[in-house]
Design a protein around this motif. Structure first.
Motif, PDB file in Angstrom:
ATOM      1  N   SER A 174       0.856  -1.177   0.000  1.00 32.40           N
ATOM      2  CA  SER A 174       0.000   0.000   0.000  1.00 32.40           C
ATOM      3  C   SER A 174       0.892   1.226   0.000  1.00 32.40           C
ATOM      4  O   SER A 174       1.548   1.526   0.979  1.00 32.40           O
ATOM      5  N   GLY A 175       0.938   1.925  -1.144  1.00 33.27           N
ATOM      6  CA  GLY A 175       1.758   3.109  -1.238  1.00 33.27           C
ATOM      7  C   GLY A 175       3.152   2.800  -1.715  1.00 33.27           C
ATOM      8  O   GLY A 175       3.571   1.655  -1.817  1.00 33.27           O
ATOM      9  N   ASN A 176       3.881   3.875  -2.000  1.00 35.91           N
ATOM     10  CA  ASN A 176       5.233   3.742  -2.563  1.00 35.91           C
ATOM     11  C   ASN A 176       6.195   3.066  -1.601  1.00 35.91           C
ATOM     12  O   ASN A 176       7.091   2.332  -2.015  1.00 35.91           O
ATOM     13  N   GLN A 177       6.039   3.305  -0.287  1.00 35.07           N
ATOM     14  CA  GLN A 177       6.975   2.718   0.684  1.00 35.07           C
ATOM     15  C   GLN A 177       6.867   1.207   0.700  1.00 35.07           C
ATOM     16  O   GLN A 177       7.884   0.494   0.677  1.00 35.07           O
ATOM     17  N   SER A 178       5.645   0.684   0.720  1.00 34.61           N
ATOM     18  CA  SER A 178       5.456  -0.764   0.722  1.00 34.61           C
ATOM     19  C   SER A 178       5.951  -1.380  -0.574  1.00 34.61           C
ATOM     20  O   SER A 178       6.552  -2.457  -0.581  1.00 34.61           O
ATOM     21  N   LEU A 179       5.681  -0.697  -1.702  1.00 26.98           N
ATOM     22  CA  LEU A 179       6.133  -1.200  -2.989  1.00 26.98           C
ATOM     23  C   LEU A 179       7.649  -1.244  -3.048  1.00 26.98           C
ATOM     24  O   LEU A 179       8.247  -2.204  -3.546  1.00 26.98           O
ATOM     25  N   THR A 180       8.299  -0.208  -2.507  1.00 29.49           N
ATOM     26  CA  THR A 180       9.759  -0.173  -2.488  1.00 29.49           C
ATOM     27  C   THR A 180      10.319  -1.314  -1.651  1.00 29.49           C
ATOM     28  O   THR A 180      11.289  -1.973  -2.036  1.00 29.49           O
ATOM     29  N   ARG A 181       9.695  -1.568  -0.490  1.00 26.59           N
ATOM     30  CA  ARG A 181      10.155  -2.669   0.363  1.00 26.59           C
ATOM     31  C   ARG A 181      10.020  -4.010  -0.353  1.00 26.59           C
ATOM     32  O   ARG A 181      10.908  -4.863  -0.268  1.00 26.59           O
ATOM     33  N   SER A 182       8.895  -4.206  -1.038  1.00 24.61           N
ATOM     34  CA  SER A 182       8.691  -5.468  -1.754  1.00 24.61           C
ATOM     35  C   SER A 182       9.731  -5.643  -2.843  1.00 24.61           C
ATOM     36  O   SER A 182      10.288  -6.728  -3.015  1.00 24.61           O
ATOM     37  N   ARG A 183      10.011  -4.597  -3.585  1.00 19.74           N
ATOM     38  CA  ARG A 183      11.013  -4.684  -4.650  1.00 19.74           C
ATOM     39  C   ARG A 183      12.396  -4.946  -4.081  1.00 19.74           C
ATOM     40  O   ARG A 183      13.159  -5.741  -4.621  1.00 19.74           O
ATOM     41  N   GLU A 184      12.740  -4.258  -2.977  1.00 23.72           N
ATOM     42  CA  GLU A 184      14.040  -4.486  -2.339  1.00 23.72           C
ATOM     43  C   GLU A 184      14.197  -5.936  -1.914  1.00 23.72           C
ATOM     44  O   GLU A 184      15.252  -6.549  -2.106  1.00 23.72           O
ATOM     45  N   LEU A 185      13.134  -6.481  -1.335  1.00 23.18           N
ATOM     46  CA  LEU A 185      13.202  -7.861  -0.854  1.00 23.18           C
ATOM     47  C   LEU A 185      13.354  -8.833  -2.013  1.00 23.18           C
ATOM     48  O   LEU A 185      14.178  -9.751  -1.957  1.00 23.18           O
ATOM     49  N   ILE A 186      12.567  -8.652  -3.067  1.00 18.10           N
ATOM     50  CA  ILE A 186      12.647  -9.553  -4.217  1.00 18.10           C
ATOM     51  C   ILE A 186      14.027  -9.491  -4.850  1.00 18.10           C
ATOM     52  O   ILE A 186      14.653 -10.520  -5.132  1.00 18.10           O
ATOM     53  N   LEU A 187      14.556  -8.293  -5.059  1.00 15.92           N
ATOM     54  CA  LEU A 187      15.891  -8.152  -5.643  1.00 15.92           C
ATOM     55  C   LEU A 187      16.947  -8.736  -4.725  1.00 15.92           C
ATOM     56  O   LEU A 187      17.901  -9.374  -5.175  1.00 15.92           O
ATOM     57  N   SER A 188      16.783  -8.532  -3.423  1.00 11.21           N
ATOM     58  CA  SER A 188      17.745  -9.067  -2.461  1.00 11.21           C
ATOM     59  C   SER A 188      17.785 -10.580  -2.517  1.00 11.21           C
ATOM     60  O   SER A 188      18.854 -11.186  -2.579  1.00 11.21           O
ATOM     61  N   VAL A 189      16.600 -11.216  -2.531  1.00 10.56           N
ATOM     62  CA  VAL A 189      16.542 -12.680  -2.558  1.00 10.56           C
ATOM     63  C   VAL A 189      17.085 -13.217  -3.877  1.00 10.56           C
ATOM     64  O   VAL A 189      17.891 -14.149  -3.907  1.00 10.56           O
ATOM     65  N   LEU A 190      16.678 -12.604  -4.996  1.00  7.24           N
ATOM     66  CA  LEU A 190      17.127 -13.103  -6.297  1.00  7.24           C
ATOM     67  C   LEU A 190      18.631 -12.940  -6.475  1.00  7.24           C
ATOM     68  O   LEU A 190      19.272 -13.741  -7.144  1.00  7.24           O
TER      69      LEU A 190
END
Length: 523
Positions: free
Chosen positions: A26-42
């Motif tokens: 919800s919102g840019n902050q949550s989206l940024t966290r999700s992207r950071e996590l996905i990139l971090s894991v990959l």
């Protein structure tokens, strides 16, 4: 590349589902966290196999790999139902070509935070929660009980700021025994339990516990694991130091059974070392310890958490110890290419944390006369699932050898000294691990021992060997045998990182020729 893409296809959908757990962004902050996590894991998952293993562990299920296993488990279910015993829910054991849902077990990590810094730790804990790991956090003793309570709340708030959910627990856990109910209740509610090391003494006063609180908590969690409700896979110590160092050198992998005495005498972090040795001795043999700084990049700690191995090896150096950019062909440093074009090899930075295993004692032999040949033969046959040709031991008696044995012949490395026109060639003849100790770090421990015993080495593996991916990750180069010429082999080698024995192009070519002619070891 195509085969790697196919491997990833099998983990892509469950990985996406795993990362989407929790509330929608919800919102840019949550989206940024999700992207950071996905990139971090990959960026940190080193192989599809390790990704699949991790996803299976956090999802609470595993794939049934054979029709025989499927039928046996279905029969067990039918017997339990007929006898009126509380049976597993029908449908948990499905067709072997589908993913069978096993009873849920929480994948947990015991995290000890020994620092006032909370921002980076809060992010790491929130990311661990998002990928399906339940961190159980204990704030190390530092000051009076008011300070311990304050630090517990500060760390819980740091997790919440990073999008995680946390519950500070400042009492009710430690007493004459450890009460795990507040911890399991928090996990059941989707919260990270952040526990203060506080107990009530006989005079009904609050007292701050030392590292014994971590040990006591590890024992309580091990009891939950034996009961089948939890799997404590990691013990993570976050403090001011970036891992365990000895003689100014960061230790990438520590086999506590073998390395403890040496490290205790030469490192300045004996407290962390002792705590790891005690707690890993309490937890299951498959548990992994990680010692890292609170300032470490969370993605590095996630890599150790997922892959169960260190992130990198030390960079290649010349004998004068000055770092260099190596010229490589198939990854072999410091010589002109045999064919094709050389490329610049990037400098590999040392890992920024130490990974620890409870481990195994190591025996080293330079003659078969000091080996238990019966147990060595049994190990080789169990590991390779084939009958050993007894002429194999006769061949070993006619060449120089190094035999590294782990534990009670639960794993072994056999290196032969093959004759060449120049110096002898160190040849990795056998790398064997019993199936029942897989997951205990045996392979990585043996590999580190091999690298110490043989700074440079060559070996061969059949072209279709499923272990080749593991070899590719650990070799500096490889060469495939020509199509239509006998057995299809892949010849691997790694180089000395100290300049002790640098393989030349002629060494590589002659080594491939020697390895091609080595007779089979099994019937």
């Amino acid at each position: 590349m195509l085969s790697r893409m196919r491997c990833w296809a099998g983990v892509r959908r469950p990985l996406t589902a795993l990362l989407s757990n929790g509330s929608a962004p919800s919102g840019n902050q949550s989206l940024t966290r999700s992207r950071e996590l996905i990139l971090s894991v990959l960026s940190t998952v080193p192989s599809p196999r390790e990704a699949r293993k991790f996803i299976d562990s956090v999802s609470g299920h595993e794939t049934l790999r054979s029709q025989r296993e499927f039928e046996e488990r279905q029969a067990q279910l039918a017997i339990e139902q007929a006898s009126g015993v509380s049976a597993l829910v029908p449908g948990e054991f499905l067709h072997p070509h589908t993913e069978a849902q096993a009873p849920m077990r929480t994948l947990a990590a015991l995290v000890c935070v020994d620092s006032l810094e909370t921002h980076g730790v809060g992010k790491l804990l929130a990311q661990m929660q998002r990928i399906g790991v339940a961190p159980i956090v204990i704030v190390a003793a530092n000051g009076d009980h008011l300070s311990a309570v304050a630090r517990t709340h500060v760390l819980a708030d740091a997790v919440e700021r990073e999008g995680g959910r946390a519950r500070p627990i400042c009492g009710g856990v430690f007493g004459s025994d450890v009460c795990s109910e507040p911890i399991t209740a928090a996990i059941a509610d989707g919260q990270i339990p952040v526990v203060a090391p506080l107990a009530v003494d006989e005079a009904q006063r609050l007292v701050v516990l030392d590292t014994r609180s971590v040990t006591a908590l590890a024992r309580a969690l091990a009891a939950l694991e034996r009961a089948g409700s939890m799997s404590v896979a990691r013990l993570i110590l976050l403090g001011s130091e970036s891992g365990i160092a000895a003689g100014g050198e960061l230790q990438r992998l520590v086999n506590l059974e073998e390395d403890y005495v040496r490290l205790e005498e030469s490192c300045g972090q004996t407290g962390a070392l002792q705590l790891m040795r005690t707690c890993l001795g309490i937890l299951a043999p498959t548990a992994v310890g990680i010692v890292a700084s609170v300032h470490a990049d969370p993605s590095l700690v996630l890599k150790g958490l997922i892959s169960e191995r260190p992130t990198a090896v030390p960079q290649y150096k010349k004998p004068d110890s000055h770092p260099v950019v190596a010229r490589v062909l198939d990854g072999v440093p410091n010589y002109q290419p045999i064919s094709g074009h050389a490329k610049e090899a990037p400098l590999i930075q040392p890992s920024q944390f130490t990974l620890l295993r409870h481990g195994f004692r190591i025996q080293r032999h330079t003659s078969l006369d000091t080996c238990d040949l019966s147990r060595l033969r049994s190990l080789l046959e169990s590991s390779f699932q084939r009958k050993l040709d007894m002429a194999y031991f006769e061949r070993l008696r006619n060449v120089g050898i190094q035999v590294i044995v782990a534990g009670e012949y639960q794993g072994a490395v056999i290196v032969t000294h093959e004759k060449t026109s120049g110096q002898y060639l160190p040849y990795l003849d056998k790398f064997a691990v019993l199936p029942e100790v897989q997951g205990t770090g045996m392979a990585d421990i043996l590999w580190d021992e091999l690298r110490v015993a043989c700074p440079s080495c060559m070996w061969r593996s059949r072209n279709d060997n499923g272990v080749n991916r593991w070899y590719f990750d650990r070799s500096h180069g490889h060469k495939r045998s020509p199509v239509g010429v006998g057995t299809r082999w892949v010849f691997f080698w790694y180089q000395s990182q100290t300049g002790e024995r640098v393989l030349t192009p002629s060494d590589v070519c002659e080594g491939v020729d020697v390895a091609q002619r080595i007779p089979p070891s099994f019937l």
